[in-house]
Design an enzyme around this catalytic site. Structure first.
Site, PDB file in Angstrom:
ATOM      1  N   ASN A  80       0.837  -1.282  -0.002  1.00 59.85           N
ATOM      2  CA  ASN A  80       0.025   0.046  -0.179  1.00 59.85           C
ATOM      3  C   ASN A  80       0.760   1.119   0.152  1.00 59.85           C
ATOM      4  O   ASN A  80       0.506   2.212  -0.796  1.00 59.85           O
ATOM      5  CB  ASN A  80      -0.946  -0.050   1.300  1.00 59.85           C
ATOM      6  CG  ASN A  80      -2.225  -0.866   0.864  1.00 59.85           C
ATOM      7  OD1 ASN A  80      -3.015  -0.515   0.058  1.00 59.85           O
ATOM      8  ND2 ASN A  80      -2.346  -2.102   1.535  1.00 59.85           N
ATOM      9  N   HIS A  92      -8.599  -1.033   5.311  1.00 64.22           N
ATOM     10  CA  HIS A  92      -8.637  -2.071   6.242  1.00 64.22           C
ATOM     11  C   HIS A  92      -9.402  -2.958   4.911  1.00 64.22           C
ATOM     12  O   HIS A  92      -9.899  -2.745   3.929  1.00 64.22           O
ATOM     13  CB  HIS A  92      -9.989  -2.048   6.938  1.00 64.22           C
ATOM     14  CG  HIS A  92     -10.243  -3.267   7.799  1.00 64.22           C
ATOM     15  ND1 HIS A  92      -9.510  -3.905   8.611  1.00 64.22           N
ATOM     16  CD2 HIS A  92     -11.414  -4.003   7.425  1.00 64.22           C
ATOM     17  CE1 HIS A  92     -10.257  -5.143   9.268  1.00 64.22           C
ATOM     18  NE2 HIS A  92     -11.228  -5.041   8.311  1.00 64.22           N
ATOM     19  N   GLU A 118      -7.851  -1.870  -2.355  1.00 67.57           N
ATOM     20  CA  GLU A 118      -6.668  -1.295  -1.388  1.00 67.57           C
ATOM     21  C   GLU A 118      -5.964  -0.103  -2.386  1.00 67.57           C
ATOM     22  O   GLU A 118      -5.933   1.117  -2.114  1.00 67.57           O
ATOM     23  CB  GLU A 118      -6.131  -2.051  -0.557  1.00 67.57           C
ATOM     24  CG  GLU A 118      -6.867  -2.855   0.281  1.00 67.57           C
ATOM     25  CD  GLU A 118      -5.895  -3.751   1.159  1.00 67.57           C
ATOM     26  OE1 GLU A 118      -4.993  -3.116   1.800  1.00 67.57           O
ATOM     27  OE2 GLU A 118      -6.057  -4.914   1.273  1.00 67.57           O
TER      28      GLU A 118
HETATM   29  C1  GAR Z   1      -3.412  -4.971   3.735  1.00 64.41           C
HETATM   30  O1  GAR Z   1      -4.171  -5.615   3.413  1.00 64.41           O
HETATM   31  C2  GAR Z   1      -4.070  -3.991   4.770  1.00 64.41           C
HETATM   32  O2  GAR Z   1      -5.509  -3.622   4.495  1.00 64.41           O
HETATM   33  C3  GAR Z   1      -4.090  -4.924   5.976  1.00 64.41           C
HETATM   34  O3  GAR Z   1      -2.911  -5.383   6.053  1.00 64.41           O
HETATM   35  C4  GAR Z   1      -1.982  -5.413   4.710  1.00 64.41           C
HETATM   36  C5  GAR Z   1      -0.927  -4.627   4.745  1.00 64.41           C
HETATM   37  O4  GAR Z   1      -0.133  -5.112   3.370  1.00 64.41           O
HETATM   38  N1  GAR Z   1      -4.201  -4.003   7.146  1.00 64.41           N
HETATM   39  C6  GAR Z   1      -5.156  -4.578   7.994  1.00 64.41           C
HETATM   40  O5  GAR Z   1      -5.686  -5.521   8.197  1.00 64.41           O
HETATM   41  C7  GAR Z   1      -5.581  -3.578   9.255  1.00 64.41           C
HETATM   42  N2  GAR Z   1      -6.610  -3.968  10.081  1.00 64.41           N
HETATM   43  P1  GAR Z   1       0.944  -3.941   2.881  1.00 64.41           P
HETATM   44  O6  GAR Z   1       2.235  -4.203   3.689  1.00 64.41           O
HETATM   45  O7  GAR Z   1       1.547  -4.709   1.574  1.00 64.41           O
HETATM   46  O8  GAR Z   1       0.449  -2.759   2.473  1.00 64.41           O
END
Ligand code: GAR
Length: 197
Positions: free
Chosen positions: A14, A110, A181
Site C-alpha cells: 500500500n 482495511h 486497496e
Molecule cells: C493490507 O491488506 C491492509 O489492508 C491490512 O494489512 C495489509 C498490509 O499489506 N491491514 C489491516 O488488516 C489493518 N486492520 P501491505 O504491507 O502490503 O500494505
C-alpha cells in the site's frame, strides 16, 4: 503541500501504491515526509529507502513500557510535521493520545467492506479467512478515519471485490489489494490533499 507520514508493519504494497500514485500524479499536492515501521524487518522500509523517503523504526520492543513507545511515536510524527497520518498495514494499536491530537488526520485502509470482518482480531490474512469461512460472494476494502474504536471511524471510500469459487485467503487478499486497496487508498489521500473531504 500535504505532508504525509505512512505507518507500516509489513510488505508495504500500500505504501508502494501511494509512492507510485504520487510519481504518476494521480495524487497531487502531496509529499511523503517519512515512513515509520514498528518492525525493523518490514520490507516496506526498503521501499521507502528506494524512493528516497526517510524511514524510521520505532518498536514497542525497544521501550520499557507502552507509554514510552507511544510517546516516541507521537514525538516522531510531531517532528515530521505531519498533516496526515496514513496507516498502511500498521498492526499496532494507535495511542488514544495520538488520536486526540491528530483527530480527522489519521486514515486507515482495511481489507474488507466495513462493518463486515473488522474490529479486534481482524487484520491481514485473518480478514480473508473469515470472509471465505462465512461464504460471502462480495468483499472489498475500506478507507476510513481513525477514531478511538477499532475500525469504527467515519468511512471515506469503499470498493467491492468479487470472491471466486476456488479462492484461498492468499489469492483473495491479493485480489482485494490490487482491485481495491491500491486504488482507494491513493484516491482518498488525493481527495484530502485537494480539500475535497
Ligand atoms: C493490507 O491488506 C491492509 O489492508 C491490512 O494489512 C495489509 C498490509 O499489506 N491491514 C489491516 O488488516 C489493518 N486492520 P501491505 O504491507 O502490503 O500494505
Amino acid at each position: 503541500m500535504l505532508k504525509v507520514v505512512v505507518l507500516v508493519s509489513g510488505g508495504g504494497t500500500n505504501l508502494q501504491a501511494i509512492i507510485d500514485a504520487i510519481n504518476s500524479k494521480k495524487i497531487t499536492n502531496t509529499e511523503i515526509v517519512g515512513v515509520i515501521s514498528n518492525n525493523k524487518d518490514a520490507f516496506a522500509l526498503e521501499r521507502a529507502k528506494k524512493a528516497g523517503i526517510s524511514d524510521f523504526v520505532i518498536s514497542p520492543k525497544d521501550f520499557q513500557d507502552r507509554a514510552d513507545f507511544n510517546d516516541a511515536l507521537i514525538e516522531k510524527i510531531d517532528e515530521l510535521k505531519a498533516d496526515l497520518i496514513v496507516l498502511a498495514g500498521f498492526l499496532v494499536v494507535i495511542p488514544p493520545k495520538m488520536i486526540e491530537k491528530y483527530r480527522n488526520r489519521i486514515i486507515n485502509v482495511h481489507p474488507s467492506l466495513i462493518p463486515s470482518f473488522c474490529g479486534t482480531g481482524f487484520y491481514g490474512l485473518k480478514v480473508h479467512e473469515a470472509a471465505l469461512e462465512r461464504g460471502v460472494k462480495i468483499t472489498g476494502a475500506t478507507v476510513h478515519f481513525v477514531d478511538e474504536g477499532t475500525d469504527t471511524g467515519p468511512i471515506i471510500l469503499q470498493k467491492a471485490v468479487e470472491v471466486h469459487k476456488d479462492d484461498t485467503a492468499k489469492i483473495l487478499q491479493q485480489r482485494v489489494m490490487k482491485e481495491a486497496e491500491w486504488v482507494i487508498l491513493p484516491e482518498a489521500i488525493n481527495l484530502i490533499a485537494n480539500g475535497k473531504i
